[in-house]
Design an enzyme around this catalytic site. Structure first.
Site, PDB file in Angstrom:
ATOM      1  N   GLY A  67      34.746 167.583 -23.640  1.00  9.59           N
ATOM      2  CA  GLY A  67      35.531 168.488 -24.475  1.00  9.59           C
ATOM      3  C   GLY A  67      35.891 169.744 -23.702  1.00  9.59           C
ATOM      4  N   GLN A 102      38.112 178.410 -22.145  1.00 11.47           N
ATOM      5  CA  GLN A 102      37.603 177.908 -20.862  1.00 11.47           C
ATOM      6  C   GLN A 102      38.700 177.790 -19.805  1.00 11.47           C
ATOM      7  OE1 GLN A 102      35.333 174.492 -22.784  1.00 11.47           O
ATOM      8  NE2 GLN A 102      34.040 174.961 -21.029  1.00 11.47           N
ATOM      9  N   CYS A 122      27.934 172.064 -20.063  1.00 13.46           N
ATOM     10  CA  CYS A 122      29.221 172.698 -20.338  1.00 13.46           C
ATOM     11  C   CYS A 122      30.021 172.768 -19.045  1.00 13.46           C
ATOM     12  CB  CYS A 122      28.958 174.109 -20.874  1.00 13.46           C
ATOM     13  SG  CYS A 122      30.442 175.070 -21.181  1.00 13.46           S
ATOM     14  N   LEU A 123      31.317 172.486 -19.140  1.00 15.06           N
ATOM     15  CA  LEU A 123      32.166 172.528 -17.937  1.00 15.06           C
ATOM     16  C   LEU A 123      32.187 173.921 -17.300  1.00 15.06           C
ATOM     17  CD1 LEU A 123      35.158 170.351 -19.184  1.00 15.06           C
ATOM     18  CD2 LEU A 123      33.612 169.773 -17.307  1.00 15.06           C
ATOM     19  N   HIS A 168      29.957 172.620 -30.242  1.00 14.84           N
ATOM     20  CA  HIS A 168      29.956 173.294 -28.927  1.00 14.84           C
ATOM     21  C   HIS A 168      31.294 173.990 -28.691  1.00 14.84           C
ATOM     22  CE1 HIS A 168      28.829 173.436 -24.493  1.00 14.84           C
ATOM     23  NE2 HIS A 168      30.139 173.632 -24.452  1.00 14.84           N
ATOM     24  N   GLU A 169      32.388 173.285 -28.998  1.00 16.42           N
ATOM     25  CA  GLU A 169      33.717 173.869 -28.743  1.00 16.42           C
ATOM     26  C   GLU A 169      34.046 174.994 -29.726  1.00 16.42           C
ATOM     27  OE1 GLU A 169      34.583 173.207 -26.021  1.00 16.42           O
ATOM     28  OE2 GLU A 169      34.080 171.133 -25.620  1.00 16.42           O
ATOM     29  N   HIS A 202      32.586 178.035 -28.506  1.00 15.86           N
ATOM     30  CA  HIS A 202      33.400 178.659 -27.446  1.00 15.86           C
ATOM     31  C   HIS A 202      34.463 179.580 -28.050  1.00 15.86           C
ATOM     32  CE1 HIS A 202      32.231 177.176 -23.526  1.00 15.86           C
ATOM     33  NE2 HIS A 202      32.244 175.914 -23.909  1.00 15.86           N
TER      34      HIS A 202
HETATM   35 NI    NI Z   1      31.477 174.224 -22.948  1.00 16.51          NI
END
Ligand code: NI
Length: 165
Positions: free
Chosen positions: A46, A51, A91-92, A133-134, A137
């Site tokens: 995701g 991000q 997480c990216l 999670h998103e 963000h």
């Molecule tokens: Ni993340």
């Protein structure tokens, strides 16, 4: 198609709250396509707009399952949360860093798709985890601050099997 730069920890934009999208127009759809491309490029589960440095309330999720079409949510609102699950998470924006967090087992979320149409989704398991999670963000909240003490680990890139969100 454009791959955007993923903002990483230490970048203040990750801690800022994103603003609602007023109109889902071609410019927003271009951003969404770039977010999908960037997520796929980095093998992520995701990605949220902040991000990639854009403070708008947009998220994309892909479970890489045959019957799962890439999920796009604009202005997502979690209406209902049920149960709890303790899950591994990464997480990216925090490459190779993982830890266990507690997430709802089931969520009901509403929002708009990339065409500006209202959608409502009931998600469980990993999809519920990814949505939470998103959405975090979009609030400037990071999984790293929710990790259950003693479960944080840094994994060598070649050993990372779990997908980052
Ligand atoms: Ni993340």
């Amino acid at each position: 198609m454009a791959i955007r730069i993923i903002r990483e920890y230490g970048d203040e934009i990750l801690k800022k709250k994103s603003k609602p999208v007023e109109v889902v127009n071609n410019k927003i759809r271009e951003l969404i396509q770039d977010m999908k491309d960037t997520m796929h490029k980095f093998n992520g589960l995701g990605l949220a707009a902040p991000q990639v440095g854009v403070l708008k309330r947009i998220l994309v999720i892909d479970l890489y399952e045959e019957d799962f079409e890439c999920l796009v949510l604009v202005n997502p609102v979690i209406e209902k949360q049920q149960g709890k699950q303790t899950v591994d998470e990464g997480c990216l924006s925090f490459p190779n860093q993982f830890g266990k967090v507690e997430r709802p087992e089931k969520v009901t979320v509403k929002g708009l798709n990339e065409f500006g149409e209202k959608i409502k989704i009931v998600a469980t398991g990993i999809l519920a985890q990814a949505i939470c999670h998103e959405v975090d963000h979009l609030e400037g909240q990071l999984f790293i601050d929710k990790i259950i003490p003693g479960t944080f680990e840094i994994i060598k890139p070649e050993d990372v099997e779990k997908k980052e969100i």
